[in-house]
Enzyme design. Structure first.
Site, PDB file in Angstrom:
ATOM      1  N   ASP A 120       0.909  -1.219   0.122  1.00  0.00           N
ATOM      2  CA  ASP A 120      -0.027  -0.083  -0.139  1.00  0.00           C
ATOM      3  C   ASP A 120       0.603   1.117   0.077  1.00  0.00           C
ATOM      4  O   ASP A 120       2.028   1.370   0.501  1.00  0.00           O
ATOM      5  CB  ASP A 120      -1.024   0.005   1.306  1.00  0.00           C
ATOM      6  CG  ASP A 120      -1.703   1.035   1.509  1.00  0.00           C
ATOM      7  OD1 ASP A 120      -2.684   1.315   0.498  1.00  0.00           O
ATOM      8  OD2 ASP A 120      -1.539   1.891   2.337  1.00  0.00           O
TER       9      ASP A 120
ATOM     10  N   GLU B 274       1.625  -0.183  -5.136  1.00  0.00           N
ATOM     11  CA  GLU B 274       0.629   0.890  -5.560  1.00  0.00           C
ATOM     12  C   GLU B 274       1.333   2.017  -5.341  1.00  0.00           C
ATOM     13  O   GLU B 274       1.656   2.570  -4.524  1.00  0.00           O
ATOM     14  CB  GLU B 274      -0.500   0.974  -4.662  1.00  0.00           C
ATOM     15  CG  GLU B 274      -1.423   2.057  -4.697  1.00  0.00           C
ATOM     16  CD  GLU B 274      -2.238   2.575  -3.671  1.00  0.00           C
ATOM     17  OE1 GLU B 274      -3.192   3.170  -3.850  1.00  0.00           O
ATOM     18  OE2 GLU B 274      -1.520   2.428  -2.337  1.00  0.00           O
TER      19      GLU B 274
ATOM     20  N   ASP C 243     -10.271   2.277  -4.011  1.00  0.00           N
ATOM     21  CA  ASP C 243     -10.051   3.612  -3.900  1.00  0.00           C
ATOM     22  C   ASP C 243     -10.792   4.412  -4.895  1.00  0.00           C
ATOM     23  O   ASP C 243     -11.385   5.577  -5.151  1.00  0.00           O
ATOM     24  CB  ASP C 243      -8.482   4.044  -3.964  1.00  0.00           C
ATOM     25  CG  ASP C 243      -7.807   3.884  -2.599  1.00  0.00           C
ATOM     26  OD1 ASP C 243      -8.348   3.968  -1.574  1.00  0.00           O
ATOM     27  OD2 ASP C 243      -6.790   3.479  -2.591  1.00  0.00           O
TER      28      ASP C 243
END
Length: 413
Positions: free
Chosen positions: A193, A218, A300
């Site tokens: 992340d 990410e 997201d």
């Protein structure tokens, strides 16, 4: 002779972190959305494992497993506590056992850019971790976010204590936790992340030490826009992602945010965007497909957050593109399970075609058309596909229509 046998055996067991990337035949399911914590999630997924496996997914990305200040899991506090809003540690371990039984790898969401403190420390901020399983002090927190550590090696995630990965004791503890997730809890893959928040060199160290079978980072920053919308040339954007992959020692893949940004504009009648100036696909997929995890939406960009959603009317065009092209495609839970059985079944059909005809992360792409209302390409010399409402089909009698849907069609030899 015995030595060589041992080396060979070791390369074939669970420690071979390069095997999955070399093979290139992954299809990932993001197995949650932003609201999943409200729905007894580990138990819900347990019932879906047989369908996930039968549909052809090799790995399912699960939400962050640790106890967190926010129920979604992205403000972790006690990393070793696996009782979260998604369910109990017992239910999680039961789910992971079932996934292993069905040969679907479990991907853990690794949130190590920031960590919420348990007690107030330096500056009156919650930047101490007293009473938790990793009782760090303020030196574990970067100086840019109120701690006594060094400056961050990446972008800061504002408003919360950011972890200082330059500290040896921090890295040692993170490695211990990652090894525990990998070897004791039963996760096999990692998703990092907010990977822009700390140097990719640390990702390289963590992967090397914990040995997940597959990793993806990410690295999300903004594409290049001008006064009229998205720039045609996104080379600088994809280069930043490629630089990150390179800095991991090339042992991690990365989400192809460049392809997402371009594809969701292309499907609105700008298919010319899907061919770069060199005649290649314009995202990370066009430059380094074996490390590009392609996707349309995630928790997201889509779901109830909807920060940057793919246009809903064009979802199947998007999946027809990423599931027939090189790269490592990832399917979003909402599209697969919440948008009706027709979408579910069309995606399954495309995954089946991909697997049966051995389209993989390094398959060749020959782009035949990239016009306003039409895109056509031959992939791996055995699959032909088109997007858009332009009238077109491949020349030659050896092509047979394999599947089609709203503004897409796929032919096979």
């Amino acid at each position: 002779m015995g030595y060589y046998n041992n080396v060979f055996d070791e390369c074939n067991d669970h420690t071979d972190i390069g095997r999955v990337l070399r093979d290139g035949r992954e299809v990932i399911l993001q197995a949650y959305n932003w609201e999943s914590h409200k729905h007894d999630w580990w138990r819900n997924l347990d019932g879906k494992v047989p369908d996930i496996a039968k549909s052809g997914f090799t790995s399912a990305w699960l939400p962050p497993p640790s106890q967190s200040l926010a129920p979604e899991g992205y403000l972790p506090q006690d990393l070793y506590s696996l009782n979260s809003a998604y369910g109990s540690e017992h239910l999680l371990k039961s789910l992971l056992r079932k996934m292993k039984q069905y040969k679907v790898r479990a991907m853990a969401d690794i949130v190590i850019n920031h960590r919420i403190g348990t007690t107030r420390g330096h500056g009156g901020m919650y930047n101490r971790y007293d009473g938790s399983s990793l009782p760090w002090d303020e030196h574990a927190v970067t100086s840019c976010t109120g701690g006594l550590g060094n400056r961050s090696t990446g972008a800061s995630f504002n408003g919360v204590p950011n972890v200082d990965h330059t500290q040896h004791f921090v890295r040692k503890d993170i490695i211990g936790w990652l090894r525990w997730l990998r070897n004791t809890v039963g996760f096999q893959d990692f998703r990092f992340d907010f990977a822009r928040g700390y140097s990719a060199n640390y990702v390289k160290e963590y992967i090397g030490a914990a040995k997940p079978l597959f990793s993806v980072g990410e690295c999300w920053d903004s594409c290049k826009y001008n006064g009229h919308g998205l720039d045609y040339n996104q080379d600088s954007h994809r280069q930043r992602i490629i630089n990150w992959i390179d800095s991991t020692g090339q042992i991690s893949a990365a989400f192809d945010f460049t392809t997402k940004g371009i594809l969701q504009e292309a499907v609105k009648g700008q298919y010319w965007r899907l061919c770069d100036a060199q005649g290649k696909p314009p995202g990370v997929m066009g430059w380094w497909p074996s490390r590009a995890v392609t996707f349309l939406d995630n928790h997201d960009t889509g779901s109830t957050q909807a920060h940057w959603p793919f246009p809903s009317y064009h979802i199947m065009e998007g999946y027809a593109y990423i599931l027939t092209h090189p790269g490592i495609p990832s399917v979003f839970y909402d599209h697969f399970y919440n948008w009706g059985s027709s979408i579910h079944d069309q995606i399954v059909k495309l995954i089946d075609i991909r697997r049966r005809h051995d389209i993989h992360s390094r398959s060749t792409v020959r782009i035949l058309k990239a016009e306003s209302n039409l895109y056509a390409a031959i992939v791996g010399e055995k699959l032909c596909m088109k997007l858009g409402d332009g009238s077109w089909c491949p020349s030659g009698r050896d092509w047979t229509l394999a599947t089609s849907g709203h503004r897409y069609a796929v032919w096979l030899k």
